[in-house]
Write a protein that holds these residues in place. Structure first.
Motif, PDB file in Angstrom:
ATOM      1  N   VAL A 144       0.827  -1.203   0.000  1.00  0.00           N
ATOM      2  CA  VAL A 144       0.000   0.000   0.000  1.00  0.00           C
ATOM      3  C   VAL A 144       0.866   1.259   0.000  1.00  0.00           C
ATOM      4  CG1 VAL A 144      -1.599   1.350   1.396  1.00  0.00           C
ATOM      5  CG2 VAL A 144      -2.055  -1.061   0.974  1.00  0.00           C
ATOM      6  N   ASN A 145       1.945   1.250   0.751  1.00  0.00           N
ATOM      7  CA  ASN A 145       2.827   2.422   0.759  1.00  0.00           C
ATOM      8  C   ASN A 145       3.475   2.628  -0.604  1.00  0.00           C
ATOM      9  OD1 ASN A 145       4.018   4.610   2.364  1.00  0.00           O
ATOM     10  ND2 ASN A 145       5.949   3.583   1.915  1.00  0.00           N
ATOM     11  N   GLU A 149       3.295   6.045  -2.801  1.00  0.00           N
ATOM     12  CA  GLU A 149       4.484   6.725  -3.310  1.00  0.00           C
ATOM     13  C   GLU A 149       4.461   6.867  -4.831  1.00  0.00           C
ATOM     14  OE1 GLU A 149       7.917   4.716  -1.731  1.00  0.00           O
ATOM     15  OE2 GLU A 149       7.889   6.021   0.045  1.00  0.00           O
ATOM     16  N   SER A 150       3.796   5.924  -5.499  1.00  0.00           N
ATOM     17  CA  SER A 150       3.698   6.012  -6.957  1.00  0.00           C
ATOM     18  C   SER A 150       2.556   6.919  -7.413  1.00  0.00           C
ATOM     19  CB  SER A 150       3.502   4.613  -7.551  1.00  0.00           C
ATOM     20  OG  SER A 150       2.226   4.087  -7.196  1.00  0.00           O
ATOM     21  N   GLY A 151       1.732   7.383  -6.451  1.00  0.00           N
ATOM     22  CA  GLY A 151       0.627   8.265  -6.777  1.00  0.00           C
ATOM     23  C   GLY A 151      -0.640   7.557  -7.217  1.00  0.00           C
ATOM     24  N   GLN A 155      -3.153   8.881   0.565  1.00  0.00           N
ATOM     25  CA  GLN A 155      -2.891   8.407   1.914  1.00  0.00           C
ATOM     26  C   GLN A 155      -4.193   8.031   2.610  1.00  0.00           C
ATOM     27  OE1 GLN A 155       0.369   8.016   3.352  1.00  0.00           O
ATOM     28  NE2 GLN A 155      -0.961   6.750   4.627  1.00  0.00           N
ATOM     29  N   GLU A 156      -5.244   8.777   2.326  1.00  0.00           N
ATOM     30  CA  GLU A 156      -6.557   8.474   2.912  1.00  0.00           C
ATOM     31  C   GLU A 156      -7.076   7.128   2.402  1.00  0.00           C
ATOM     32  OE1 GLU A 156      -5.465  12.441   3.453  1.00  0.00           O
ATOM     33  OE2 GLU A 156      -5.686  11.390   1.534  1.00  0.00           O
ATOM     34  N   GLN A 157      -6.908   6.847   1.120  1.00  0.00           N
ATOM     35  CA  GLN A 157      -7.325   5.558   0.560  1.00  0.00           C
ATOM     36  C   GLN A 157      -6.505   4.422   1.143  1.00  0.00           C
ATOM     37  OE1 GLN A 157      -6.773   6.784  -3.562  1.00  0.00           O
ATOM     38  NE2 GLN A 157      -8.955   6.454  -3.971  1.00  0.00           N
ATOM     39  N   ALA A 158      -5.245   4.695   1.426  1.00  0.00           N
ATOM     40  CA  ALA A 158      -4.365   3.664   1.979  1.00  0.00           C
ATOM     41  C   ALA A 158      -4.845   3.171   3.334  1.00  0.00           C
ATOM     42  CB  ALA A 158      -2.946   4.209   2.096  1.00  0.00           C
TER      43      ALA A 158
END
Length: 256
Positions: A144-145, A149-151, A155-158
C-alpha cells in the motif's frame, strides 16, 4: 535513558508473535528492538524470537569493544548482524516444514549518547516526538505504501485498503535482504516510539502524540496506547517501546 515496553496479544489472536525488548549497556548505550513475526503455524513467534535473541547476543558480544565508539563501526556491525540473522531464519524456514514462509519485521534502534541509528525492515515503525510534533522516521515496506508513493492511491485511501497488511520485505522471507538505515541526532527533549502495526494501524501519528502529551508519565502513555488500540478492535498483536530522557520509570509489561 528511560524506557517502557508494552506488548499485548490483542483481542483476536491467541498467540503474541511480536517481540519487544530493550538492552541497556550503560547510560550512553541502549538497543531497542521491535519484531512482528508472520507465517506458518505459530512460526511468526519463532522468527521474531530468533531475531531478537540473536541480535541481543551479537550486541552484548560487541558493545564493550573500543571500536564500538566509532559511528561507522556501529552501523557496519548492525548491518552484518541483521544479514546473518536473515540467513539463519531463511534457512530455518527451509529446513522446518512447519516454519515455511516465516519472517519478521524489524526496527532496531541503537542510541549512543545523543545519536540514533535505526535498522528498519517491514512495516513496524519508529516515530520521533520533538518540539510538540511527531514524525514517522521509518518508511513502511508495504504494498500500500508503494501505491501511495507512486501516486496510484492517496494516503486516505491507503488507510482502508484491503491489502493494507501486505508487506514487501521481511527478515527471513528471502535469501538476501537490504535494510533501511536512518541516522539522526537526538537531545534530552526527544522521545522515540517503536511500535508494531497493531498500534499504527489503529492510531494516527497525531493521536499517538496526543496520548503522549496528556499522559502523566511513560508508563501511563504505554498503557493508554495499548488500551486505545484494543478499544478500536485489537485484531492484531500490539507492541511498543517508548524511550525518553525526561520522565517515567523503567518498566516492562509483556503479554506473551
Amino acid at each position: 535513558m528511560r524506557f517502557v515496553i508494552r506488548s499485548d496479544v490483542g483481542k483476536k489472536r491467541s498467540v503474541n508473535e511480536d517481540r519487544a525488548e530493550v538492552y541497556k549497556h550503560s547510560d550512553e548505550v541502549t538497543l531497542a528492538v521491535i519484531a512482528d513475526g508472520m507465517g506458518g503455524h505459530n512460526a511468526g513467534d519463532v522468527a521474531s524470537s530468533i531475531l531478537v535473541e540473536q541480535l541481543a547476543d551479537s550486541f552484548k558480544a560487541v558493545v564493550s569493544e573500543p571500536d564500538f565508539r566509532n559511528r561507522e563501526f556501529r552501523k557496519e556491525w548492525l548491518h552484518e548482524a541483521v544479514l546473518e540473522i536473515n540467513q539463519h531464519i531463511y534457512q530455518s524456514a527451509i529446513e522446518n516444514p512447519s516454519c515455511k514462509g516465516m519472517g519478521t519485521t524489524l526496527d532496531a534502534t541503537l542510541l549512543y549518547n545523543d545519536y540514533c541509528l535505526i535498522c528498519h525492515v517491514g512495516d513496524s515503525r519508529v516515530y520521533l516526538i520533538s518540539d510538540g510534533s511527531i514524525e514517522q522516521v521509518t518508511k513502511d515496506h508495504s504494498y500500500v505504501n508503494a501505491l501511495v508513493e507512486s501516486g496510484e492511491i492517496s494516503q486516505e485511501q491507503a488507510e482502508h485498503h484491503p491489502q493494507k497488511n501486505l508487506i514487501l520485505k521481511a527478515i527471513g522471507s528471502e535469501k538476501a535482504i537490504t535494510p533501511d538505515f536512518i541516522e539522526f541526532p537526538v537531545d534530552e527533549h526527544s522521545v522515540l516510539l517503536l511500535c508494531s502495526d497493531g498500534l499504527s494501524n489503529k492510531l494516527s501519528g497525531n493521536e499517538i502524540l496526543t496520548v503522549l502529551e496528556k499522559a502523566e508519565n511513560l508508563e501511563a502513555a504505554g498503557d493508554e496506547l495499548i488500551r486505545q488500540a484494543n478499544d478500536r478492535g485489537g485484531e492484531d498483536n500490539i507492541s511498543l517501546i517508548i524511550m525518553s530522557e525526561m520522565s517515567g520509570e523503567v518498566q516492562q509489561d509483556v503479554d506473551r
